[in-house]
Motif scaffolding. Sequence first.
Motif, PDB file in Angstrom:
ATOM      1  N   GLY A  99       0.822  -1.220   0.000  1.00  0.00           N
ATOM      2  CA  GLY A  99       0.000   0.000   0.000  1.00  0.00           C
ATOM      3  C   GLY A  99       0.845   1.255   0.000  1.00  0.00           C
ATOM      4  O   GLY A  99       0.317   2.360   0.144  1.00  0.00           O
ATOM      5  N   THR A 100       2.167   1.118  -0.187  1.00  0.00           N
ATOM      6  CA  THR A 100       3.028   2.307  -0.107  1.00  0.00           C
ATOM      7  C   THR A 100       3.914   2.524  -1.336  1.00  0.00           C
ATOM      8  O   THR A 100       4.679   3.489  -1.368  1.00  0.00           O
ATOM      9  N   THR A 101       3.844   1.659  -2.329  1.00  0.00           N
ATOM     10  CA  THR A 101       4.686   1.831  -3.524  1.00  0.00           C
ATOM     11  C   THR A 101       4.353   3.167  -4.206  1.00  0.00           C
ATOM     12  O   THR A 101       3.211   3.411  -4.585  1.00  0.00           O
ATOM     13  N   GLN A 119     -13.221   5.067 -11.810  1.00  0.00           N
ATOM     14  CA  GLN A 119     -13.459   4.817 -10.375  1.00  0.00           C
ATOM     15  C   GLN A 119     -12.331   3.906  -9.897  1.00  0.00           C
ATOM     16  O   GLN A 119     -12.063   2.892 -10.558  1.00  0.00           O
ATOM     17  N   VAL A 120     -11.712   4.209  -8.752  1.00  0.00           N
ATOM     18  CA  VAL A 120     -10.563   3.394  -8.315  1.00  0.00           C
ATOM     19  C   VAL A 120     -10.926   2.529  -7.108  1.00  0.00           C
ATOM     20  O   VAL A 120     -11.564   2.993  -6.164  1.00  0.00           O
ATOM     21  N   CYS A 125      -2.620  -5.588   1.121  1.00  0.00           N
ATOM     22  CA  CYS A 125      -2.574  -6.480   2.284  1.00  0.00           C
ATOM     23  C   CYS A 125      -2.278  -5.641   3.519  1.00  0.00           C
ATOM     24  O   CYS A 125      -1.865  -6.170   4.561  1.00  0.00           O
ATOM     25  N   ASN A 126      -2.406  -4.336   3.376  1.00  0.00           N
ATOM     26  CA  ASN A 126      -2.026  -3.450   4.466  1.00  0.00           C
ATOM     27  C   ASN A 126      -2.905  -2.202   4.472  1.00  0.00           C
ATOM     28  O   ASN A 126      -2.582  -1.201   3.847  1.00  0.00           O
ATOM     29  N   LEU A 131      -2.312   3.678   0.350  1.00  0.00           N
ATOM     30  CA  LEU A 131      -3.291   3.365  -0.693  1.00  0.00           C
ATOM     31  C   LEU A 131      -4.727   3.438  -0.174  1.00  0.00           C
ATOM     32  O   LEU A 131      -5.570   4.124  -0.754  1.00  0.00           O
ATOM     33  N   SER A 132      -4.995   2.762   0.925  1.00  0.00           N
ATOM     34  CA  SER A 132      -6.394   2.719   1.388  1.00  0.00           C
ATOM     35  C   SER A 132      -6.866   4.083   1.880  1.00  0.00           C
ATOM     36  O   SER A 132      -8.074   4.309   1.994  1.00  0.00           O
TER      37      SER A 132
END
Length: 356
Positions: A99-101, A119-120, A125-126, A131-132
């Motif tokens: 979630g951090t790339t 729409q995204v 897994c985090n 990202l989230s």
Amino acid sequence: MSSTYKEIKNQPMSWRQTLKQTTQDWNSFKDRLTIRPNTHFLFIGCGTSFYLSQTSAALFQELTGHVSRAIPGSEVFLTSGCVIPNEAPTIAFAISRSGTTSEVLLAVEYLQHHYPNVQVVGVTCNSEEGLSKIVPITISLEHVKEESVVMTQSFTNMVLALQVIAAKIANREDILTELSRLPEVLEAEFETYEDIAKSIGQNISYHYYVFLGLGKYYGLANEACLKLKEMTQVFCEAYGPLEFRHGPISMVTNQACVLLLQGHEAGNWVKDVATDVFKSGALTAILQPFETCKAEMDGATFVQIGLQGTFDDWVRTILYMPTLQLLAYHRAISLGCNPDQPRNLTQVVVLANEAM
Ligand code: F1P
């Protein structure tokens, strides 16, 4: 015990949880997704998450009939004109274990600023990471968070979650029932996969590996290469099976190992490639969903994948991966490399501020 090994072997358990969780997730967000007959699907990621995007895009297009495409994160913000539909309604799955790339986060922000038709949905897994926080909908598989640098169970679990979503969109309860049998079949066949992966991996005289996969299996072939490169730094390549004869087959010697991911689809066409590869003198390993008539290619290695499940090619997809992951793991051990500490690699690639 190596964390990479533990994570590979945890797949039956984690697949079970992913199947259960993704069905619940889908019920909670499905009403917020607008899917029209002309909706396109994009799958965006880097490294392993790009290869799982390739496989997921192929799976989505085949089952739902919607145009689906995999894109490396960087191409979204560096060359969007080549890859993003201008007007068609589009759902983009942004995929990142950590979630951090940076490239994936930049891709999402770029889409949100420049493409109102997109729409995204985040797949990670985090859920505690970037990202989230920037996407309105997230599928987060916290139970497959990995300690290892090298991605293994996160690959198959994120593909499986997307298979569940594809089956839901296509309204295919029959496929969901078949998917639910995958964990028990992997459990039943794991030992056989490992015996063969070990016997190939322990033969360190092979200096060149090739993985051949058609359509939805091409992303698996790329991912198998990446595992071997990350864990053992050996030279490997991936091709579509019939493409391999158009030049690359001339690289093959008896120090090459060619692994072919065979399904029922295009059966005889792909089998014909296997015969040519075998004649070229390489160690030929064929992963296939049926029994073998040994006499056909005496000396080749056969791995029967999903024999106990009688799945169709679409459902069987992730079942090929544990053998390929274990091959990389056992080759690393035989070479004295630590699979948990791949050379020059970190868990995440975060770009320096200057580049952004
Ligand atoms: C993707 C990735 C990994 C690779 C390396 C760097 O990360 O490219 O595939 O093995 O460790 O990161 P992510 O965006 O899925 O967290």
